[in-house]
Design an enzyme around this catalytic site. Structure first.
Site, PDB file in Angstrom:
ATOM      1  N   TRP A 116      -2.065  -8.545  -7.738  1.00  0.00           N
ATOM      2  CA  TRP A 116      -1.590  -7.466  -8.622  1.00  0.00           C
ATOM      3  C   TRP A 116      -1.542  -7.956 -10.067  1.00  0.00           C
ATOM      4  CZ3 TRP A 116      -1.891  -3.179  -6.113  1.00  0.00           C
ATOM      5  CH2 TRP A 116      -1.549  -3.103  -4.751  1.00  0.00           C
ATOM      6  N   GLU A 136       3.652  18.115   9.053  1.00  0.00           N
ATOM      7  CA  GLU A 136       4.243  17.453   7.874  1.00  0.00           C
ATOM      8  C   GLU A 136       5.695  17.054   8.158  1.00  0.00           C
ATOM      9  OE1 GLU A 136       2.735  16.524   5.113  1.00  0.00           O
ATOM     10  OE2 GLU A 136       0.819  17.375   5.698  1.00  0.00           O
TER      11      GLU A 136
END
Length: 480
Positions: A312, A281
């Site tokens: 969109w 991570e």
């Protein structure tokens, strides 16, 4: 050169005294060091700090100022365009050398290059160091010499790179100049909210500053690290490190984290399988920095060109319902309310709410990115941008667009008893686990017993999942 001539150290996103390579280099000149932080809301444009970041910054600078005072010096605060403020401060103190740690976003690189050039033209020496990353974005290369676009081979290459640099000795004593230049007062900057104080509950959750960062790492290694691989996806459990805001403001460095975690793994205090996933991570953060460095317009433009024509939709009403945690989907609403209450959201839930915005509501990922930018205490340009492009399916190593998270099954899988939802969506606190993620399917008597009246005490779903999923797939087909 007189050893009484001061040098200047400019704090940016490195608000710490331990493992601070450029600050250590400034101290090692043997000259008095003037430290400064510049609040520049002009140069970043859209990327100027948002409200939650301002709250954190105030607390962090307060903590740093006290540390520097204990070390025998003083932190100077100035506000304005750094490319004007820094040269003026150099004149004020008569410095001949400036130190800073490097930054990697487009506006930062451009500003630093311009300032460096102008200072060197005036015979002021500039030294910059890497205090932000394990490796520079240009260090980890593919076999053909370019940057990686997929995380897994990037992570393998990073591990194969060999030794992460050693941490730099922390600063305990600092010699300042004989007289200090004028400084702003932190309280005059107005970084904290007044009325209403929307950050009131932040105080219960966070301890900004270098000490808080080390406490967070210690707490993580003493508990959640042992089961990180499984628990990191469970928002109902305290299974993550919560180091992201400390990393963003540079109160702790990834190098410190890397070595401390590796040492714990070597000593057998943290299982290798768990520690390795946690360090991956940290490497994802590195990957995000590599992406924005090599793709400087990434916060505005999709990496995958075909998505630049994506149809969109625009809906102020739906966007506001999402922002306020009023979508009628409990796991989504819990995440958005956690964000507002704490300035932070569990990473698994970030994926769920992000997917919901771009795929269920068909709203532009940039709308989500900018909302997070204003409301997250860990609003980091690299992480925030790369993660939103990933969830929207238009970035590097992105989740395929047609992978549409089902908010009900995500809730049932990662918050099986509904504890996370109950904590943040208080209207549903008396709902049984069986129905908490799908209250619209609950029998009337169950709703009544829980004190839930759909459409009144808690909203009905703003879109129907199956239809929204089909609309998203249709939209995707239109650019395919």
């Amino acid at each position: 050169m007189s050893s009484t001539t001061p040098v200047l150290f400019w704090f940016r996103q490195d608000l710490r005294l331990d493992d601070n390579p450029a600050l250590r280099a400034a101290i090692e000149t043997g000259q008095p060091v003037v430290t400064v932080f510049v609040l520049d809301d002009e140069t970043p444009g859209d990327m100027a700090y948002g409200g939650a970041s301002h709250w954190w910054l105030h607390r962090s600078l307060d903590s740093l100022g006290n540390q520097i005072k204990e070390a025998g010096s003083k932190l100077i605060l100035r506000r304005g365009d750094a490319n004007d403020v820094i040269p003026k401060l150099i004149d004020d103190v008569g410095a001949n050398h400036v130190f800073w740690n490097r930054r990697y976003a487009k506006w930062q690189v451009e500003a630093d290059k311009a300032l460096k050039q102008s200072l060197e033209d005036d015979d002021i020496k500039v030294t910059s160091c890497n205090g932000r990353l394990l490796y520079e974005p240009w260090d980890i290369k593919t076999k053909s010499g370019g940057p990686y676009r997929v995380f897994t081979p990037f992570w393998k290459a990073l591990k194969a790179e060999g030794k992460v640099r050693d941490t730099v000795t922390g600063i305990r004593k600092m010699d300042g100049p004989s007289s200090y230049p004028k400084s702003d007062k932190l309280s005059d900057w107005g970084l904290l909210p007044t009325k209403p104080n929307w950050a009131k509950s932040f105080e219960e959750v966070w301890e900004p500053g270098e000490k808080g960062a080390m406490n967070a790492l210690r707490d993580f290694l003493d508990g959640p690290a042992d089961s990180y691989k499984d628990d990191r996806n469970r928002p109902d459990r305290d299974g993550t490190s919560r180091l992201s805001p400390h990393l963003h403001f540079g109160e702790i460095s990834p190098v410190q984290i890397w070595h401390i975690v590796r040492d714990k793994m070597s000593a057998g205090d943290v299982p290798d399988s768990q520690g390795d996933v946690f360090l991956s991570e940290v490497a994802w953060r590195e990957f995000s920095y590599s992406l924005i460095y090599h793709n400087p317009d990434m916060h505005k433009k999709e990496l995958m060109e075909k998505f630049r024509d994506f149809p969109w939709k625009q809906s102020k009403k739906k966007l506001e319902a999402w922002q306020k945690g009023q979508t009628g989907y409990p796991i989504v609403d819990a995440g958005m309310r956690q964000l507002w209450r704490e300035g932070w959201m569990h990473n698994r839930v970030r994926m769920i709410v992000g997917s919901f915005l771009v795929k269920h509501l068909l709203l532009d990922w940039r709308e989500g990115m900018m909302w997070f930018w204003d409301t997250l205490v860990d609003a980091d340009e690299a992480n925030n941008t790369a993660s939103w492009q990933w969830i929207a399916g238009c970035g590097a190593d992105a989740a395929p667009y047609f992978r549409i998270f089902n908010p009900m099954t995500q809730g049932e899988k990662f918050d099986p008893d509904g504890d996370y939802v109950r904590k943040y969506v208080e209207e549903l606190k008396d709902m049984p686990a069986k129905h908490i993620h799908t209250p619209w399917e609950a029998p009337k008597d169950v709703l009544k017993k829980a004190g839930v009246e759909l459409g009144k005490t808690y909203p009905e779903p703003i879109v129907e999942h199956k239809q929204a999923r089909q609309d998203a797939l249709d939209a995707y087909q239109s650019i395919k």
